[in-house]
Structures are given as structure tokens and as C-alpha cells.
Motif scaffolding. Sequence first.
Motif, PDB file in Angstrom:
ATOM      1  N   ARG A  97      17.259  31.601  26.610  1.00  0.00           N
ATOM      2  CA  ARG A  97      16.565  32.736  25.788  1.00  0.00           C
ATOM      3  C   ARG A  97      17.891  33.068  24.756  1.00  0.00           C
ATOM      4  N   GLY A  98      19.444  32.091  24.274  1.00  0.00           N
ATOM      5  CA  GLY A  98      19.553  32.516  23.268  1.00  0.00           C
ATOM      6  C   GLY A  98      21.607  31.630  24.012  1.00  0.00           C
ATOM      7  N   LYS A  99      22.088  32.280  23.103  1.00  0.00           N
ATOM      8  CA  LYS A  99      23.051  32.812  23.155  1.00  0.00           C
ATOM      9  C   LYS A  99      24.285  33.798  24.510  1.00  0.00           C
ATOM     10  N   VAL A 100      23.994  33.314  25.207  1.00  0.00           N
ATOM     11  CA  VAL A 100      25.168  34.670  25.540  1.00  0.00           C
ATOM     12  C   VAL A 100      26.385  35.129  25.692  1.00  0.00           C
ATOM     13  N   SER A 101      26.617  36.144  25.330  1.00  0.00           N
ATOM     14  CA  SER A 101      28.138  36.326  24.637  1.00  0.00           C
ATOM     15  C   SER A 101      29.362  36.638  25.868  1.00  0.00           C
ATOM     16  N   GLY A 102      30.744  36.868  26.072  1.00  0.00           N
ATOM     17  CA  GLY A 102      31.036  36.803  26.893  1.00  0.00           C
ATOM     18  C   GLY A 102      31.526  38.531  27.110  1.00  0.00           C
ATOM     19  N   ILE A 103      31.541  38.834  26.461  1.00  0.00           N
ATOM     20  CA  ILE A 103      31.710  40.367  26.439  1.00  0.00           C
ATOM     21  C   ILE A 103      32.181  40.981  27.358  1.00  0.00           C
ATOM     22  N   GLN A 104      32.902  41.410  27.728  1.00  0.00           N
ATOM     23  CA  GLN A 104      32.477  42.290  29.259  1.00  0.00           C
ATOM     24  C   GLN A 104      32.785  43.132  29.024  1.00  0.00           C
ATOM     25  N   ILE A 105      31.980  44.605  29.866  1.00  0.00           N
ATOM     26  CA  ILE A 105      32.070  45.862  30.382  1.00  0.00           C
ATOM     27  C   ILE A 105      33.782  46.958  30.096  1.00  0.00           C
ATOM     28  N   ASP A 106      34.566  46.010  31.236  1.00  0.00           N
ATOM     29  CA  ASP A 106      35.401  47.039  31.595  1.00  0.00           C
ATOM     30  C   ASP A 106      36.243  46.795  30.519  1.00  0.00           C
ATOM     31  N   GLU A 107      36.489  46.116  29.461  1.00  0.00           N
ATOM     32  CA  GLU A 107      36.859  45.741  28.724  1.00  0.00           C
ATOM     33  C   GLU A 107      37.253  46.587  27.136  1.00  0.00           C
ATOM     34  N   LEU A 108      36.310  47.732  27.419  1.00  0.00           N
ATOM     35  CA  LEU A 108      36.423  48.776  26.962  1.00  0.00           C
ATOM     36  C   LEU A 108      37.337  49.402  26.552  1.00  0.00           C
ATOM     37  N   ASN A 109      38.132  50.359  25.366  1.00  0.00           N
ATOM     38  CA  ASN A 109      39.431  51.407  26.581  1.00  0.00           C
ATOM     39  C   ASN A 109      39.058  52.173  24.463  1.00  0.00           C
ATOM     40  N   ALA A 110      39.116  53.468  24.971  1.00  0.00           N
ATOM     41  CA  ALA A 110      39.921  54.922  24.229  1.00  0.00           C
ATOM     42  C   ALA A 110      41.050  54.729  23.134  1.00  0.00           C
ATOM     43  N   GLU A 111      41.782  53.300  23.423  1.00  0.00           N
ATOM     44  CA  GLU A 111      43.094  54.003  23.568  1.00  0.00           C
ATOM     45  C   GLU A 111      43.666  53.842  21.731  1.00  0.00           C
ATOM     46  N   SER A 112      42.507  53.824  21.001  1.00  0.00           N
ATOM     47  CA  SER A 112      42.665  54.256  19.740  1.00  0.00           C
ATOM     48  C   SER A 112      41.761  55.216  19.013  1.00  0.00           C
ATOM     49  N   ALA A 113      41.575  55.950  20.426  1.00  0.00           N
ATOM     50  CA  ALA A 113      40.533  57.456  20.033  1.00  0.00           C
ATOM     51  C   ALA A 113      41.133  58.153  19.646  1.00  0.00           C
ATOM     52  N   SER A 114      40.471  59.099  18.407  1.00  0.00           N
ATOM     53  CA  SER A 114      41.677  59.952  18.240  1.00  0.00           C
ATOM     54  C   SER A 114      41.350  61.350  19.059  1.00  0.00           C
ATOM     55  N   ASN A 115      42.417  62.525  19.076  1.00  0.00           N
ATOM     56  CA  ASN A 115      42.578  63.793  19.640  1.00  0.00           C
ATOM     57  C   ASN A 115      41.403  64.606  18.410  1.00  0.00           C
ATOM     58  N   ASP A 116      41.428  64.787  17.143  1.00  0.00           N
ATOM     59  CA  ASP A 116      40.693  65.867  16.748  1.00  0.00           C
ATOM     60  C   ASP A 116      39.079  64.318  16.424  1.00  0.00           C
TER      61      ASP A 116
END
Length: 523
Positions: A399-418
Motif C-alpha cells: 500500500r505504499g511507503k512504510v516508515s521505520g518509526i518505533q513506538i518505544d522510541e517516544l520519550n518525554a525528556e523534553s516535557a515541561s513541568n509546567d
Amino acid sequence: MPVQSHRAKFQVSGQMQRRGFLGAVAGASTVLALSDQLLIGSLPRVSAAEATLDANAVRFSDEIEPLVRLLEETPRERVVAAFAERIRGGTSYREVLAALLLAGVRNVQPRPSVGFKFHAVLVVNSAHLASLGSPDEDRWLPIFWALDYFKSAQLQDINEGDWTLHAVDESAVPPPHRAKQAFHDAMDRWDVEAADAAVAGYVRTAGAHEVFESLAHYGCRDFRSIGHKAIYVANGFRTLQCIGWRYAEPVLRSLTYALLNHHGEPNPSKSNLEADRAIEVTQERIADWNAGWNLGKPDSAATLSLLQTFRQATPEEAVREVDQLMRSGIHPQSTIDAMYLAAAEMVMRQPAIVALHSATSTNALQYAYRTVGSDRTRMRLLLQNAAFLPHFRESMRSRGKVSGIQIDELNAESASNDLGDENKNVRQIFDLVGRDRASAADATFRYLSVDGPAEEIIHAARQLVFLKGNDSHDYKYSSAALEDYYSVSPKFRNRYLAGATYLLPGYQDRDNGLVQRVREALS
């Protein structure tokens, strides 16, 4: 089983005063005021006697047949107004839901695939779930959408031959003491006519849970129709739970017909077909399971390891890996988490129709897994869910292009505390959806990782479906994904919902025109 008929098309006459129906969407709040109240003028009632039903068609009970006929015979441009008038006159939510489901199973053929136009039936439960999760003032909106959608599917079926579910052959219905075995024998032989008569006898003599278990057994048997068989089993039974088991026979006859679909292939019971290889492995693996199969311990490392397996394994290898993990003492929930994550990851990799069905099929198979009583059936459902995921992965490649993104690579390091204002941040997420899906997923994960309320995202997504949804898949997918957030273990559920945003509607998407269509119907 199939019968073609050309029914008289009844045209409703009369005038309708134009009234307002929906309010405007305004402000940055997550709570979108979609409707203030339903104001309906007068409309002539439609008598079922004014239209002629084909003599061979299945008939429903007297209390619901007129409402089904109203839906069947009212032109699409007037169906919302006609049902709004009935609701104002006392017709209940359950009666409208029953009419929707029964009109679908009588008028729409689940062939050559259990998808396409048949989504008019599959989407009824999804619309119902959307209604249950909505505030009172919005609760009818998904149902009105489904009424309109049925009319488009009905027209497509008419153009393709005007199929109608016929009355059961009573002379072929087995006696009560033989009905269940006759049903299983016919399903194993892929015998459409025998299964149709047998399921009628089975429904008349057995309880709902027993019948559900049998149909769940066959709903996960094969990947044909990209998971729609399993979806129909779950969604059909869930709708029957609301409208009542007394309507089960025609619904389950339609379902049985759908489960036996093997379009373009020889009889699977007499052939060695690729679509049936995974179930052969599954049957081998569950043959010697005992009552302690679900007493293992949760293991997040096992979840991530299985997720990696789903990225590369064959269906048969996936079955064996899940089986081996549970035999080694891993709790089933850890394998289930991996299945949910794999489905969400496929949505991220290719946010389109095939990946969407990996999520809706997993939702259906997991509902069945939680509902059936037999350990062996539960294991069958679990292992087949594992088998379906590689099938979806491979189907995506065509059906077309399939990316290589991985769900376990999501991270919250840049999340703001406010986070500031919660609604503003949810608004920002859905401003990104549709324009930059990856950024929307990152924003969702960061928001949830600092304890932003998931309910705000779920509520906004559901109401945006009302406003932006143009297709049955918008309802099917959103209802499944938003429900499944709570089925994933807390450690992984934020990742699941973040991945799910790839196919949720956003503020930048075009309105579906529902407001205008309803107003035109009421004019």
C-alpha cells in the motif's frame, strides 16, 4: 442463502419546517459545544403498510418491523428528519439502534468482502460507543450520522444487485439437541446453506454467551477480509447486548454468512491455503494447555521483546513466540500489551486503511478474549491476534511507503513541568494532528507523561470525529483506539494513545458538512 429482490421505493411527502440543530464550535476549550438541543417540526408518519416487502425476505418482530421499514423506505435526504420526528414522539434510543442494525443485516450483503458497503453494519456499535462516551446534548449525533450512512450503503447494495437476507429454510433447521453440533459441523465444512439453518436453530435454543463463544471461535479462524470477520463478531454481539437478544437470529445469520466468506478461493476445508496456516499452528499449540496458563507474572521486558518479534516474524512464528512466552511464566497481559503497541506502531508507520484495521481487529479480538468463558477459546483468540499482526504488517507493504518509526522510541525528556492550561495544550495537540502527525504524537506523549488528563484528549478526539469524520472508519477506529487506552497496562498506555493520534481527526481537517446536511434534511 443470498436472495436478490427489487423492493418498491417509498417516497415520503410533506413539508418540514427548518429548525436549528447544532451549535457552533468556539474557543480553545477541549469541550466542543456541538449541539444545544434537538428542535424538530412536524413530519407525516410513514406506515409500513405503504411499502411492499419482498415475500422471501426475513421479517422482524412486529414491534420493530415498522421502524426498520421507515429506515429502508425513507429517502436519504429525509431520513434524519423522519427519525428525529419519531424520537420526539417517544421512540427510544434502543429502538433506533435496533432498526439501524436490522436494516443493515437485511439489506446489505457482506460479500464479496466483509468490508466496504457492509461497514453500515460494522459501524453501528462504534457509533453506539461514541454515543455512550458523549455528553447528553451530543448523544444522538453519532446515531444520526449512522442513519445517513446506512442509506448510502443501501444504495450501493441496490446498484450491485439489491441483495436481501431471505427467511430461513425452516425445514432445514436442526432440532434443539443437534443445533450446536450441526452449526460447528457446517462451519468446519464451510457449508453456507447448512450453517445458515443451523445457526437459526442454535440461537433459538442456546444462551447468548454460549453462542458468542462459538462464533468467536470462527471469527478469529482466518485473516480473510483483513480482520472484519472478528470485528463483526464483537460489534454484532456488543450491539445485541444493548438492543436485546430477541433480535439475535437475523443478525447472527448474517454474521455466519460473513464468517464463511472465502471469495475467489476453493473450499478451505478441502485445500491447503496460506490464509489457514496460522490457525493450524494455533490449534497445535493449545492442544495441551492446562488451567494454569494465565498465572504468569507481568514482564515489561517481555512486552518489548515481543514487540520486536511482531516487526519481523511470520504469522506462524508470532503464534509460537506468544505461546512460548506464556509457557515460560509470562502473564498474558504482557503479550497483550505488545499486541496493542504493535497495532499502534503500524498506524504510526503507515497511517492508512490497513494499519487502521490492525487496531480495530485487535480491539475486537481482545473484547472476545475478555468475554468468552473457555480457556481454550481464549488461547485461540490470543494466539490468532498475534498471527494477524504480521499479516497486517505485510499487507501494508503493498500500500505504499512504510516508515521505520518505533513506538518505544517516544520519550518525554523534553516535557515541561509546567503545562499551564490543560485545554490549551490539548488544543495544541489537535492543531498538529493532520498537519504534522509525528509532532502531534510527541506532544501527546509529553502531555500524558506529566500527568495531563487522558480524558481531555479522549473527549476532544471523540467530538472532533462528530465534526470532521467523513467515513465509517473514523468512527470504527476512534471508538476502538479510545476504548483500548484503558486496556493497555499503565506503563505502556501513554505510548499507545500517542501512536493512535496518527489517525485521529484534527482541528485543521475539513468539516464533514454534517451541520448543513442535517439542516437541509430538516428544511
